[in-house]
Design a protein around this motif. Sequence first.
Motif, PDB file in Angstrom:
ATOM      1  N   TRP A  37      32.390  39.620  45.579  1.00  0.00           N
ATOM      2  CA  TRP A  37      32.608  40.960  46.095  1.00  0.00           C
ATOM      3  C   TRP A  37      31.513  41.877  45.535  1.00  0.00           C
ATOM      4  O   TRP A  37      31.272  41.918  44.332  1.00  0.00           O
ATOM      5  CB  TRP A  37      33.982  41.474  45.695  1.00  0.00           C
ATOM      6  CG  TRP A  37      35.082  40.743  46.397  1.00  0.00           C
ATOM      7  CD1 TRP A  37      35.627  41.022  47.617  1.00  0.00           C
ATOM      8  CD2 TRP A  37      35.787  39.591  45.914  1.00  0.00           C
ATOM      9  NE1 TRP A  37      36.610  40.131  47.923  1.00  0.00           N
ATOM     10  CE2 TRP A  37      36.733  39.234  46.893  1.00  0.00           C
ATOM     11  CE3 TRP A  37      35.701  38.815  44.745  1.00  0.00           C
ATOM     12  CZ2 TRP A  37      37.594  38.147  46.742  1.00  0.00           C
ATOM     13  CZ3 TRP A  37      36.548  37.738  44.594  1.00  0.00           C
ATOM     14  CH2 TRP A  37      37.485  37.406  45.586  1.00  0.00           C
ATOM     15  N   GLU A  60      39.821  51.213  44.958  1.00  0.00           N
ATOM     16  CA  GLU A  60      40.115  49.864  45.429  1.00  0.00           C
ATOM     17  C   GLU A  60      40.129  49.824  46.943  1.00  0.00           C
ATOM     18  O   GLU A  60      40.286  50.859  47.607  1.00  0.00           O
ATOM     19  CB  GLU A  60      41.486  49.408  44.890  1.00  0.00           C
ATOM     20  CG  GLU A  60      41.531  49.226  43.386  1.00  0.00           C
ATOM     21  CD  GLU A  60      42.841  48.591  42.949  1.00  0.00           C
ATOM     22  OE1 GLU A  60      43.227  47.563  43.538  1.00  0.00           O
ATOM     23  OE2 GLU A  60      43.479  49.134  42.040  1.00  0.00           O
ATOM     24  N   TYR A  87      49.448  43.223  47.165  1.00  0.00           N
ATOM     25  CA  TYR A  87      48.002  43.439  47.291  1.00  0.00           C
ATOM     26  C   TYR A  87      47.584  43.728  48.734  1.00  0.00           C
ATOM     27  O   TYR A  87      46.425  43.607  49.080  1.00  0.00           O
ATOM     28  CB  TYR A  87      47.249  42.232  46.723  1.00  0.00           C
ATOM     29  CG  TYR A  87      47.376  42.157  45.215  1.00  0.00           C
ATOM     30  CD1 TYR A  87      46.501  42.835  44.386  1.00  0.00           C
ATOM     31  CD2 TYR A  87      48.412  41.431  44.632  1.00  0.00           C
ATOM     32  CE1 TYR A  87      46.634  42.791  43.001  1.00  0.00           C
ATOM     33  CE2 TYR A  87      48.558  41.382  43.253  1.00  0.00           C
ATOM     34  CZ  TYR A  87      47.670  42.063  42.449  1.00  0.00           C
ATOM     35  OH  TYR A  87      47.817  42.018  41.086  1.00  0.00           O
ATOM     36  N   ALA A 114      38.063  37.920  39.781  1.00  0.00           N
ATOM     37  CA  ALA A 114      39.235  38.417  40.500  1.00  0.00           C
ATOM     38  C   ALA A 114      39.833  37.354  41.410  1.00  0.00           C
ATOM     39  O   ALA A 114      39.226  36.304  41.666  1.00  0.00           O
ATOM     40  CB  ALA A 114      38.856  39.654  41.322  1.00  0.00           C
ATOM     41  N   LEU A 156      42.236  41.896  39.547  1.00  0.00           N
ATOM     42  CA  LEU A 156      41.163  41.732  38.560  1.00  0.00           C
ATOM     43  C   LEU A 156      41.685  40.936  37.366  1.00  0.00           C
ATOM     44  O   LEU A 156      42.654  41.323  36.709  1.00  0.00           O
ATOM     45  CB  LEU A 156      40.658  43.104  38.107  1.00  0.00           C
ATOM     46  CG  LEU A 156      39.358  43.101  37.304  1.00  0.00           C
ATOM     47  CD1 LEU A 156      38.195  42.625  38.169  1.00  0.00           C
ATOM     48  CD2 LEU A 156      39.067  44.507  36.763  1.00  0.00           C
ATOM     49  N   ARG A 174      43.510  43.861  48.664  1.00  0.00           N
ATOM     50  CA  ARG A 174      43.119  44.306  47.329  1.00  0.00           C
ATOM     51  C   ARG A 174      42.918  43.112  46.404  1.00  0.00           C
ATOM     52  O   ARG A 174      43.472  42.032  46.623  1.00  0.00           O
ATOM     53  CB  ARG A 174      44.191  45.230  46.754  1.00  0.00           C
ATOM     54  CG  ARG A 174      44.260  46.560  47.469  1.00  0.00           C
ATOM     55  CD  ARG A 174      45.337  47.454  46.882  1.00  0.00           C
ATOM     56  NE  ARG A 174      45.284  48.799  47.453  1.00  0.00           N
ATOM     57  CZ  ARG A 174      46.172  49.746  47.177  1.00  0.00           C
ATOM     58  NH1 ARG A 174      47.174  49.489  46.337  1.00  0.00           N
ATOM     59  NH2 ARG A 174      46.058  50.937  47.723  1.00  0.00           N
ATOM     60  N   ILE A 185      33.198  45.735  48.800  1.00  0.00           N
ATOM     61  CA  ILE A 185      34.332  46.512  48.285  1.00  0.00           C
ATOM     62  C   ILE A 185      33.821  47.908  47.958  1.00  0.00           C
ATOM     63  O   ILE A 185      32.627  48.109  47.726  1.00  0.00           O
ATOM     64  CB  ILE A 185      34.963  45.865  47.029  1.00  0.00           C
ATOM     65  CG1 ILE A 185      33.898  45.635  45.944  1.00  0.00           C
ATOM     66  CG2 ILE A 185      35.691  44.581  47.372  1.00  0.00           C
ATOM     67  CD1 ILE A 185      34.474  45.128  44.628  1.00  0.00           C
ATOM     68  N   TRP A 230      35.271  46.597  37.671  1.00  0.00           N
ATOM     69  CA  TRP A 230      34.800  46.708  39.043  1.00  0.00           C
ATOM     70  C   TRP A 230      33.300  47.018  39.047  1.00  0.00           C
ATOM     71  O   TRP A 230      32.733  47.403  38.021  1.00  0.00           O
ATOM     72  CB  TRP A 230      35.548  47.824  39.780  1.00  0.00           C
ATOM     73  CG  TRP A 230      37.023  47.640  39.824  1.00  0.00           C
ATOM     74  CD1 TRP A 230      37.963  48.371  39.171  1.00  0.00           C
ATOM     75  CD2 TRP A 230      37.740  46.631  40.553  1.00  0.00           C
ATOM     76  NE1 TRP A 230      39.217  47.896  39.430  1.00  0.00           N
ATOM     77  CE2 TRP A 230      39.117  46.832  40.288  1.00  0.00           C
ATOM     78  CE3 TRP A 230      37.362  45.594  41.394  1.00  0.00           C
ATOM     79  CZ2 TRP A 230      40.113  46.039  40.833  1.00  0.00           C
ATOM     80  CZ3 TRP A 230      38.345  44.795  41.953  1.00  0.00           C
ATOM     81  CH2 TRP A 230      39.697  45.009  41.673  1.00  0.00           C
ATOM     82  N   SER A 275      42.138  37.144  45.270  1.00  0.00           N
ATOM     83  CA  SER A 275      42.388  37.922  46.479  1.00  0.00           C
ATOM     84  C   SER A 275      43.424  37.207  47.336  1.00  0.00           C
ATOM     85  O   SER A 275      43.392  35.976  47.465  1.00  0.00           O
ATOM     86  CB  SER A 275      41.098  38.106  47.283  1.00  0.00           C
ATOM     87  OG  SER A 275      41.376  38.593  48.583  1.00  0.00           O
TER      88      SER A 275
END
Length: 786
Positions: free
Chosen positions: A196, A114, A54, A171, A122, A119, A109, A127, A173
């Motif tokens: 985000w 993405e 990510y 999500a 999810l 990143r 974001i 999104w 991170s």
Amino acid sequence: MTAPNRKLLRDLWRLRGQVLAVAMVIGSGVAVLVMSLGSLEALRDTADAYYERYRFAHVFASLRRAPERLVPRIQAIPGVQAVETRVARLAVLEVEGFEEPVMGRLVSIPERGEPVLNRLALRAGRWVAAERPDEVVIGEAFAEAHGLAPGDRLRAVVNGKRRTLEIVGVALSPEFVYSIGPGALMPDDQRFGVLWMGRQALSGAYDLEGAFNDVSVSLLRGTPPAAVISRLDALLAPYGGLGAYDRKDQLSNFFLMNEIDQLANLARILPVIFLSVAAFLTHMVLGRLIAIERSEIGLLKAFGYSNLAVGWLYTKLVLVIAALGIGLGWALGIWFGAVTAGIYAEFYRFPFFFFRPSPSVFVVSAGVSLAAALLGTARGVGGVVRLPPAEAMQPPAPALYRKAGIANALESRFDQPTRMIFRQIVRWPMRSFVTTFGIAMAVGLLVTSLQWQDAIEQLVQVFFYEAQHQDVTVMLTEAQSSEALRELERLPGVLAAEPTRLVPARLRAGPRSQREAIQGVPAAAALAPIYDAAGFAVEPPADGLLLSTKLAQLLAVGPGDLVQVEVLEGRRPTVELPVVATFETYIGTPAYLRMDALNRLMRERPAANAAALLVDPREERALFRALQRLPEVSALMLRRAALTKFHETMAETMLIFVSFFAAFAAMLAFGVAYNSTRIALSERARELATLRVLGLSRLEISYILLGELGLLVLAGLPIGCAVGAGIAAILAHSFETDLYRVPLVIERSTFGFAMLVTLAATLVSGAIVRARLDRLDLIGVLKTRE
């Protein structure tokens, strides 16, 4: 099957109790080793895979405001691979059904595609959409804590305006594996969450169109971060840069790496205790078994078996015991490791986490255990190899008994059975030492495990009760004049308010530097005083720095030394200040300056960007509602909530770990006591049977046999307490980090409980041997040849 192998099987069955006891001790060490090495490997591999997959950045920086046209210049820094700019701000959230303040970190974001770096994984939903500015994706931990899902809504104060945000996704991170709010010690997913939001929507809300206030940078492989950080700081300084920092200093990663370091220390220290005792136990079992089986050894050699064949026979006995212990340890280690992995998976947020120890973990644990067992039996096997057949077939020379020393001193003080106990201990000091050593190690391990609760309670008492007297801490978006403090004092329920100023800075002393916020506190601070862990408040000096001992150690300075202070906000002054004094603290590496001196340093009028509030509990709800409406408020921290979360987290993890180590220590005590007593029974069966025939009762011969164990256990208890204190001191030093120091505190109740558990384990082993003694076949034993 050859005769030696049949003898090996008979010996294993005959000694099954002792074999199992030694295997339990070896298994305990192997289990701790597999758990710690497996968890260490799982954390490292999971973090590395997550960070790479990510695209977790290598360098981070926050600033006030910079135009997007600065991005090509950042990309041109040698070693930079990719750059991600964004908008990031704190906001006050309102979650339906939860009355206490909730803080949110809003991070932008792209509305399409993405992020380049950091990143998101999810987990549910979708999104955000470009045409819907109020859509957000929220962190999974925050969503689970409040039962939120895509389609739900929450309210937020965004740049002073109340907005209703629609949740469209959940999500994870790599930037928030350890999601912790400002000023907190533990993740509190009910009171802090990450959201985000689309870049255009968030930029518009904070008047940052075409600009950014946060940047992440990834580096080419092999690029040293220090050079990039220096160039990035120079670029961002005119735009209110707050100082770039390496991935190792990023908060979430910092906590995770500290956990990995502590697991590595655990893997180095605790298994050594178990395996050392296992080496002593195997030495004791084999040495005394050889003494009992001298005639059998002589017969084997007389029938033509070589020294090597006889030595291999007893080596195989040890290898079988070690193999049983290793198998047991592997099973326990995998189970314990799975439980530990569950804790880590809940505590640290990864999209995947698997406890799958590699073959090397099992190879290392087996190799170390076999080496310890064989080392413990090397002398005994060597004695077997050197024993001539004619000498082996004769009974050993009786010990030379002298009525002198301790035995003579005790002759007239005790009855005959008690004198027999003392004489046995004095005449076989090495055997007595092994038993006492094993018991001491069991007590020491228990003390080491249980003292963590004492240490945590001491940390809580000092940090949450003695060093903090406020109920709420309010963080402001920027430094405000004294009028802002008076506004806070007028809020519902506020009984007293005390200002604080926090200024990001880089402290330098020679080649050493540390990025640390300087905290300005008023003279005679009452709500949030500077508190030394030794038990007293410290007055900030009129002009000069007051450093925590850990920060002073990192900078290699002491009272009287000069430290260069480079302020990273405002006019960014750089001055040299003397270190006036140092103080001890368990949490962080703070640096203090009196508030009026800090304001002079900043060349500003009296100002504060935080305040400690003393609150009437009856007016808390009204106060929370009022604070949520203030646009100047960026964060709220409740001491009560932080304390509750700290206790909940530590209680859950400590209970599991202490329970496991207490069980291992009890196994250790049982193994030592059972082996010592069971071998003594094998050696002295004829003697005890003779005493029974001469008229002693079962209780009296039990007293002779078990009384020796009792004295050795009693001797091991105080030694074990001292050993435990020593191991605890080593662990406390090994686990010391920039984040926190574990105080070395051991309550008397901890020593008492450790000794009671050990006594209980030895009583169980004594009861098993006593039952066997009661079934002693007097006639059969007396027919055996000496």
